[in-house]
Scaffold this active site. Structure first.
Site, PDB file in Angstrom:
ATOM      1  N   CYS A   1     102.977 108.076 -18.294  1.00 20.20           N
ATOM      2  CA  CYS A   1     101.433 107.741 -18.447  1.00 20.20           C
ATOM      3  C   CYS A   1     101.326 106.067 -18.847  1.00 20.20           C
ATOM      4  CB  CYS A   1     101.025 108.401 -19.681  1.00 20.20           C
ATOM      5  SG  CYS A   1     101.246 110.165 -19.654  1.00 20.20           S
TER       6      CYS A   1
ATOM      7  N   HIS B   1      94.875 119.558 -14.814  1.00 24.48           N
ATOM      8  CA  HIS B   1      96.267 118.528 -15.473  1.00 24.48           C
ATOM      9  C   HIS B   1      95.784 118.427 -16.973  1.00 24.48           C
ATOM     10  CE1 HIS B   1      99.099 114.897 -15.116  1.00 24.48           C
ATOM     11  NE2 HIS B   1      98.804 115.396 -16.477  1.00 24.48           N
TER      12      HIS B   1
ATOM     13  N   GLU C   1      76.067 119.748 -31.535  1.00 24.70           N
ATOM     14  CA  GLU C   1      76.241 118.924 -32.596  1.00 24.70           C
ATOM     15  C   GLU C   1      77.444 117.880 -32.388  1.00 24.70           C
ATOM     16  OE1 GLU C   1      74.193 118.227 -34.761  1.00 24.70           O
ATOM     17  OE2 GLU C   1      75.029 117.048 -36.379  1.00 24.70           O
TER      18      GLU C   1
ATOM     19  N   HIS D   1      97.550 117.627 -22.126  1.00 24.20           N
ATOM     20  CA  HIS D   1      97.318 119.031 -21.169  1.00 24.20           C
ATOM     21  C   HIS D   1      96.353 120.144 -21.798  1.00 24.20           C
ATOM     22  CE1 HIS D   1     101.272 117.400 -19.070  1.00 24.20           C
ATOM     23  NE2 HIS D   1     100.180 116.680 -18.950  1.00 24.20           N
TER      24      HIS D   1
ATOM     25  N   HIS E   1      96.979 111.213 -24.167  1.00 23.14           N
ATOM     26  CA  HIS E   1      97.155 112.114 -22.790  1.00 23.14           C
ATOM     27  C   HIS E   1      97.298 113.537 -23.286  1.00 23.14           C
ATOM     28  CE1 HIS E   1      97.585 113.820 -18.858  1.00 23.14           C
ATOM     29  NE2 HIS E   1      98.762 113.977 -19.086  1.00 23.14           N
TER      30      HIS E   1
HETATM   31  C1  LIG Z   1     104.795 119.246 -18.134  1.00 20.82           C
HETATM   32  S1  LIG Z   1     105.531 117.669 -17.767  1.00 20.82           S
HETATM   33  C2  LIG Z   1     104.196 116.882 -17.009  1.00 20.82           C
HETATM   34  C3  LIG Z   1     104.562 115.470 -17.196  1.00 20.82           C
HETATM   35  O1  LIG Z   1     105.238 114.889 -16.132  1.00 20.82           O
HETATM   36  C4  LIG Z   1     103.037 114.534 -16.949  1.00 20.82           C
HETATM   37  O2  LIG Z   1     101.990 115.223 -16.810  1.00 20.82           O
HETATM   38  C5  LIG Z   1     102.905 113.829 -18.092  1.00 20.82           C
HETATM   39  O3  LIG Z   1     101.964 114.056 -18.864  1.00 20.82           O
HETATM   40  C6  LIG Z   1     103.815 112.646 -18.571  1.00 20.82           C
HETATM   41  O4  LIG Z   1     104.509 112.938 -19.560  1.00 20.82           O
HETATM   42  P1  LIG Z   1     105.728 111.984 -20.160  1.00 20.82           P
HETATM   43  O5  LIG Z   1     106.704 113.098 -20.798  1.00 20.82           O
HETATM   44  O6  LIG Z   1     105.051 111.346 -21.217  1.00 20.82           O
HETATM   45  O7  LIG Z   1     106.420 111.111 -19.100  1.00 20.82           O
HETATM   46 ZN   LIG Z   2     100.180 114.677 -17.769  1.00 22.42          ZN
END
Ligand SMILES: CSC[C@@H](O)[C@@H](O)C(=O)COP(=O)(O)O
Ligand SMILES: [Zn+2]
Length: 238
Positions: free
Chosen positions: A98, A200, A144, A117, A115
């Protein structure tokens, strides 16, 4: 996900991630990841002065340690990745995928970007696509909890009768490739503090870590409520 790498590089600016203060970014990132209630993983990045603290990629959340944290000197080039100014790189780990998205939030003045999921966020992106088409954003009013989301930088918080709008971008095969979509959404919605990613999750940022976390939690509450409202046939906007 692989287990956390316990190896510590020597002469790698270790002092940047060593602090007794629980509010230090190198302590906050592992603790907030481990205590996340809004989705598995929760990659997080925090800017403190001219340092950016970044979580490692693919580390099991309860095993993440302060010495696993990367540090970038800010400002730093976003691309190419090889030009980024890392002043601390833990051995055998990679920074979160990210990272360019976090840097995009910092370019907009954020102090922290998260970030997740979150399943509620993912479900909302699917419901909007089905009901309103692919280019629509998520909108909700007369709830609210939207008072927990800023109206825009320096504009105070949304009011009960305002409409919260969160843009949605399409997912890509690789996390890094979401960057141009995030930039476009930020340009189109300059007051937004979050962007949903279809199928996502979501990126949420704030002026500081506390604000990013509370905004992330408020949005997760709102998305869960929105999914339940949809099941009951209740409209999101009055
Ligand atoms: C279920 S792993 C998915 C990840 O590759 C991706 O979506 C993500 O958010 C990045 O994760 P990261 O572990 O911070 O590199
Ligand atoms: Zn992700």
């Amino acid at each position: 996900m692989c287990p956390a790498d316990q190896t510590v590089a020597t002469n790698n600016n270790d002092h940047l991630v060593q602090s007794e203060d629980p509010e230090h970014p190198a302590n906050l990132i592992p603790s907030s990841v481990a205590n996340s209630t809004t989705g598995d993983g929760l990659p997080t990045s925090i800017r403190q002065g001219d340092h950016i603290f970044i979580a490692p990629s693919g580390v099991q959340k309860e095993l993440m340690q302060p010495h696993n944290i990367f540090v970038l000197q800010w400002p730093t080039p976003k691309y190419p990745a090889s030009d980024r100014n890392y002043i601390r790189k833990p051995l055998k780990l990679n920074p979160s995928a990210c990272t360019p998205l976090f840097l995009t939030a910092f370019e907009q003045g954020a102090g922290c970007c998260i970030h997740t999921h979150s399943q509620w966020a993912v479900l909302v992106t699917l419901l909007v696509e089905r009901e309103k088409g692919p280019d629509a954003c998520f909108e909700i009013s007369n709830i609210e909890q939207i008072k927990g989301i800023p109206r825009g930088k320096g504009k105070g918080m949304l009011g009960f009768f305002d409409t919260l709008k969160i843009p949605i971008i399409e997912n890509t095969a690789f996390e890094e490739d979401l960057t141009s979509g995030l930039e476009a959404a930020m340009n189109k919605y300059p007051d937004t503090y979050a962007v949903l990613v279809r199928r996502h999750g979501i990126y949420v940022w704030g002026d500081n870590t506390a604000k990013a976390k509370t905004q992330c939690e408020s949005l997760d509450y709102i998305f869960q409520l929105a999914v339940e409202m949809h099941k009951l046939g209740l409209p999101w906007v009055k």
